[in-house]
Scaffold this motif. Structure first.
Motif, PDB file in Angstrom:
ATOM      1  N   GLU B 100       0.840  -1.208   0.000  1.00  0.00           N
ATOM      2  CA  GLU B 100       0.000   0.000   0.000  1.00  0.00           C
ATOM      3  C   GLU B 100       0.872   1.255   0.000  1.00  0.00           C
ATOM      4  N   GLU B 101       1.968   1.198   0.764  1.00  0.00           N
ATOM      5  CA  GLU B 101       2.901   2.342   0.802  1.00  0.00           C
ATOM      6  C   GLU B 101       3.514   2.590  -0.567  1.00  0.00           C
ATOM      7  N   VAL B 102       3.883   1.496  -1.236  1.00  0.00           N
ATOM      8  CA  VAL B 102       4.483   1.625  -2.576  1.00  0.00           C
ATOM      9  C   VAL B 102       3.464   2.232  -3.534  1.00  0.00           C
ATOM     10  N   LYS B 103       2.204   1.760  -3.425  1.00  0.00           N
ATOM     11  CA  LYS B 103       1.154   2.249  -4.335  1.00  0.00           C
ATOM     12  C   LYS B 103       0.907   3.737  -4.158  1.00  0.00           C
ATOM     13  N   THR B 104       1.028   4.227  -2.921  1.00  0.00           N
ATOM     14  CA  THR B 104       0.705   5.635  -2.657  1.00  0.00           C
ATOM     15  C   THR B 104       1.936   6.545  -2.666  1.00  0.00           C
ATOM     16  N   ALA B 105       3.114   5.983  -2.941  1.00  0.00           N
ATOM     17  CA  ALA B 105       4.337   6.801  -2.951  1.00  0.00           C
ATOM     18  C   ALA B 105       4.248   7.875  -4.030  1.00  0.00           C
ATOM     19  N   ASN B 106       4.704   9.073  -3.681  1.00  0.00           N
ATOM     20  CA  ASN B 106       4.625  10.207  -4.603  1.00  0.00           C
ATOM     21  C   ASN B 106       5.815  10.198  -5.561  1.00  0.00           C
ATOM     22  N   THR B 107       5.514   9.991  -6.851  1.00  0.00           N
ATOM     23  CA  THR B 107       6.606   9.897  -7.827  1.00  0.00           C
ATOM     24  C   THR B 107       7.188  11.258  -8.196  1.00  0.00           C
ATOM     25  N   THR B 108       6.460  12.325  -7.876  1.00  0.00           N
ATOM     26  CA  THR B 108       6.965  13.662  -8.237  1.00  0.00           C
ATOM     27  C   THR B 108       7.763  14.298  -7.089  1.00  0.00           C
ATOM     28  N   SER B 109       7.809  13.599  -5.959  1.00  0.00           N
ATOM     29  CA  SER B 109       8.517  14.161  -4.806  1.00  0.00           C
ATOM     30  C   SER B 109      10.035  14.172  -5.036  1.00  0.00           C
ATOM     31  N   ASN B 110      10.691  15.153  -4.440  1.00  0.00           N
ATOM     32  CA  ASN B 110      12.161  15.207  -4.521  1.00  0.00           C
ATOM     33  C   ASN B 110      12.797  14.030  -3.801  1.00  0.00           C
ATOM     34  N   GLU B 111      12.032  13.456  -2.889  1.00  0.00           N
ATOM     35  CA  GLU B 111      12.544  12.357  -2.069  1.00  0.00           C
ATOM     36  C   GLU B 111      12.237  10.993  -2.693  1.00  0.00           C
ATOM     37  N   SER B 112      11.730  10.982  -3.930  1.00  0.00           N
ATOM     38  CA  SER B 112      11.270   9.706  -4.504  1.00  0.00           C
ATOM     39  C   SER B 112      12.374   8.650  -4.551  1.00  0.00           C
ATOM     40  N   VAL B 113      13.620   9.079  -4.791  1.00  0.00           N
ATOM     41  CA  VAL B 113      14.726   8.114  -4.836  1.00  0.00           C
ATOM     42  C   VAL B 113      14.917   7.472  -3.464  1.00  0.00           C
ATOM     43  N   GLN B 114      14.955   8.315  -2.438  1.00  0.00           N
ATOM     44  CA  GLN B 114      15.138   7.797  -1.075  1.00  0.00           C
ATOM     45  C   GLN B 114      13.973   6.881  -0.683  1.00  0.00           C
ATOM     46  N   ILE B 115      12.760   7.310  -1.061  1.00  0.00           N
ATOM     47  CA  ILE B 115      11.574   6.502  -0.749  1.00  0.00           C
ATOM     48  C   ILE B 115      11.695   5.127  -1.422  1.00  0.00           C
ATOM     49  N   PHE B 116      12.071   5.137  -2.704  1.00  0.00           N
ATOM     50  CA  PHE B 116      12.205   3.881  -3.453  1.00  0.00           C
ATOM     51  C   PHE B 116      13.255   2.970  -2.820  1.00  0.00           C
ATOM     52  N   VAL B 117      14.429   3.544  -2.517  1.00  0.00           N
ATOM     53  CA  VAL B 117      15.526   2.743  -1.942  1.00  0.00           C
ATOM     54  C   VAL B 117      15.072   2.101  -0.638  1.00  0.00           C
ATOM     55  N   GLU B 118      14.370   2.880   0.189  1.00  0.00           N
ATOM     56  CA  GLU B 118      13.922   2.381   1.491  1.00  0.00           C
ATOM     57  C   GLU B 118      12.850   1.300   1.335  1.00  0.00           C
ATOM     58  N   LEU B 119      11.873   1.553   0.454  1.00  0.00           N
ATOM     59  CA  LEU B 119      10.795   0.579   0.248  1.00  0.00           C
ATOM     60  C   LEU B 119      11.339  -0.720  -0.330  1.00  0.00           C
ATOM     61  N   LYS B 120      12.295  -0.611  -1.239  1.00  0.00           N
ATOM     62  CA  LYS B 120      12.881  -1.815  -1.836  1.00  0.00           C
ATOM     63  C   LYS B 120      13.647  -2.605  -0.775  1.00  0.00           C
ATOM     64  N   ARG B 121      14.367  -1.883   0.059  1.00  0.00           N
ATOM     65  CA  ARG B 121      15.129  -2.552   1.121  1.00  0.00           C
ATOM     66  C   ARG B 121      14.167  -3.323   2.052  1.00  0.00           C
ATOM     67  N   GLU B 122      13.059  -2.683   2.396  1.00  0.00           N
ATOM     68  CA  GLU B 122      12.083  -3.351   3.272  1.00  0.00           C
ATOM     69  C   GLU B 122      11.484  -4.571   2.578  1.00  0.00           C
ATOM     70  N   ALA B 123      11.174  -4.422   1.291  1.00  0.00           N
ATOM     71  CA  ALA B 123      10.597  -5.542   0.532  1.00  0.00           C
ATOM     72  C   ALA B 123      11.559  -6.726   0.516  1.00  0.00           C
ATOM     73  N   LYS B 124      12.854  -6.443   0.323  1.00  0.00           N
ATOM     74  CA  LYS B 124      13.851  -7.514   0.313  1.00  0.00           C
ATOM     75  C   LYS B 124      13.972  -8.166   1.688  1.00  0.00           C
ATOM     76  N   ASN B 125      13.900  -7.350   2.725  1.00  0.00           N
ATOM     77  CA  ASN B 125      14.016  -7.892   4.088  1.00  0.00           C
ATOM     78  C   ASN B 125      12.845  -8.806   4.433  1.00  0.00           C
ATOM     79  N   TYR B 126      11.623  -8.369   4.110  1.00  0.00           N
ATOM     80  CA  TYR B 126      10.446  -9.209   4.385  1.00  0.00           C
ATOM     81  C   TYR B 126      10.530 -10.518   3.615  1.00  0.00           C
ATOM     82  N   THR B 127      10.972 -10.407   2.344  1.00  0.00           N
ATOM     83  CA  THR B 127      11.099 -11.605   1.504  1.00  0.00           C
ATOM     84  C   THR B 127      12.097 -12.579   2.124  1.00  0.00           C
TER      85      THR B 127
END
Lengths: 68, 257
Positions: B100-127
């Motif tokens: 849900e967090e990934v779906k609602t992440a703002n792609t136009t935000s200046n922080e989108s790279v940091q958001i992506f890196v963090e969400l991907k890291r969490e996804a890998k950890n859960y997996t």
């Protein structure tokens, strides 16, 4: 006779002037040629690598690991 | 030339697939390395605009959904074998929340790279946590059976995502084509339209660009090559900078086991 000699002399001056002018004006072109010689050849593989890097493969995916 | 490097890439992907479906996936060892690895750095290279960010987040959404679907199937099978699956189900709940967090992440935000890196890291950890929990419950023979059962089952449900991602990637590549044509100084609109309509492949498009550049004088070819290379290096530097700045700014690393 004198008229003939002065005509030949006059033509000679014109010929020398043209030669000097030609040498003078073609000098920068020679420099350019040296410059062109220093341009490196672009390797075809390097070029295609850079073009590859520019685009994104359509089947590109993100890997987060397997569940099982 | 272009096709050679594409073939090498395809070959690498095949190798990756073989590893994924092998008895012991190689990536298990790789995941113990830093999450902000070269792979992630390459992924964020395209995230300097909202379209690139949208593509990466959509791809992450697909990868996460794929694992949730596989996880649910695995839980059903493991439950059928009579094991307690509550821990696995908790991890799947966390993955659903992350989706849900990934779906609602703002792609136009200046922080989108940091958001992506963090969400991907969490996804890998859960997996990884899910996989390790399954490993504690079952032996290798049963794990291989479950792996074979769920391998192909989820592909159909992800078709919609694949099409959406392909569409966005084509738009991204169209923008890149315009940029390259700008450097070359000549635009072939019909070729771009053919690519967008799917009448010609990306490899054919790349070959056409190569052909155009190879027809130039030595000096012009060098200038164009230098400019393309410069742009690519700028992108890599930007990605490295973003990855380093994003390090440690996240919300956490998922569940600690």
């Amino acid at each position: 006779m004198n008229k003939k000699i002065s005509s030949i002399f006059f033509l000679l001056i014109i010929f020398v002037s043209i030669t000097l002018a030609y040498v003078y004006f073609t000098q920068p072109a020679a420099d350019e040629q040296n410059y062109s010689g220093s341009v490196e050849d672009v390797d075809d593989d390097q070029l295609s690598d850079e073009i590859d890097d520019t685009f994104l493969e359509e089947d590109d995916e993100i890997e987060i690991g397997e569940m099982v | 030339m272009v096709s050679i490097s594409s073939l090498v890439l395809a070959d690498d992907e095949e190798d990756q697939d073989e590893q994924d479906f092998g008895d012991e996936p190689q990536e298990q060892e790789n995941e113990t390395q830093e999450p902000e690895d070269n792979e992630t750095e390459e992924e964020i290279e395209i995230m300097n605009n909202s379209l690139g960010a949208e593509i990466r987040l959509l791809q992450l959404e697909k990868a996460l959904l794929k694992n949730i679907l596989k996880g649910n199937m695995a839980v059903e099978v493991i439950k059928g074998l009579g094991y307690n699956t509550s821990e696995l189900e908790d991890i799947l709940d966390d993955m659903e929340a992350l989706l849900e967090e990934v779906k609602t992440a703002n792609t136009t935000s200046n922080e989108s790279v940091q958001i992506f890196v963090e969400l991907k890291r969490e996804a890998k950890n859960y997996t990884r946590q899910f996989r390790e929990t399954v490993k504690e419950l079952l032996d290798d023979v049963k794990i291989n059976e479950i792996r074979a059962t769920i391998r192909e089952m989820v592909n159909g449900e992800l078709q919609n995502y694949s099409k959406r991602i392909q569409n966005r990637i084509r738009h991204f590549n169209r923008n890149q084509l315009y940029r390259l044509y700008g450097i070359i100084g000549e635009t072939n609109n019909s070729f771009i339209n053919e690519y967008m309509n799917g009448n010609i492949t990306l490899n054919q498009t790349k070959l056409q660009i190569c052909k155009m550049i190879n027809q130039m004088t030595k000096e012009k070819k060098y200038d164009v090559f230098s400019e393309i290379k410069e742009e690519n290096i700028k992108g890599k530097i930007h990605a490295k900078y973003s990855a380093e700045n994003g390090h440690g700014k996240g919300k956490g690393n998922g569940r600690n086991k």
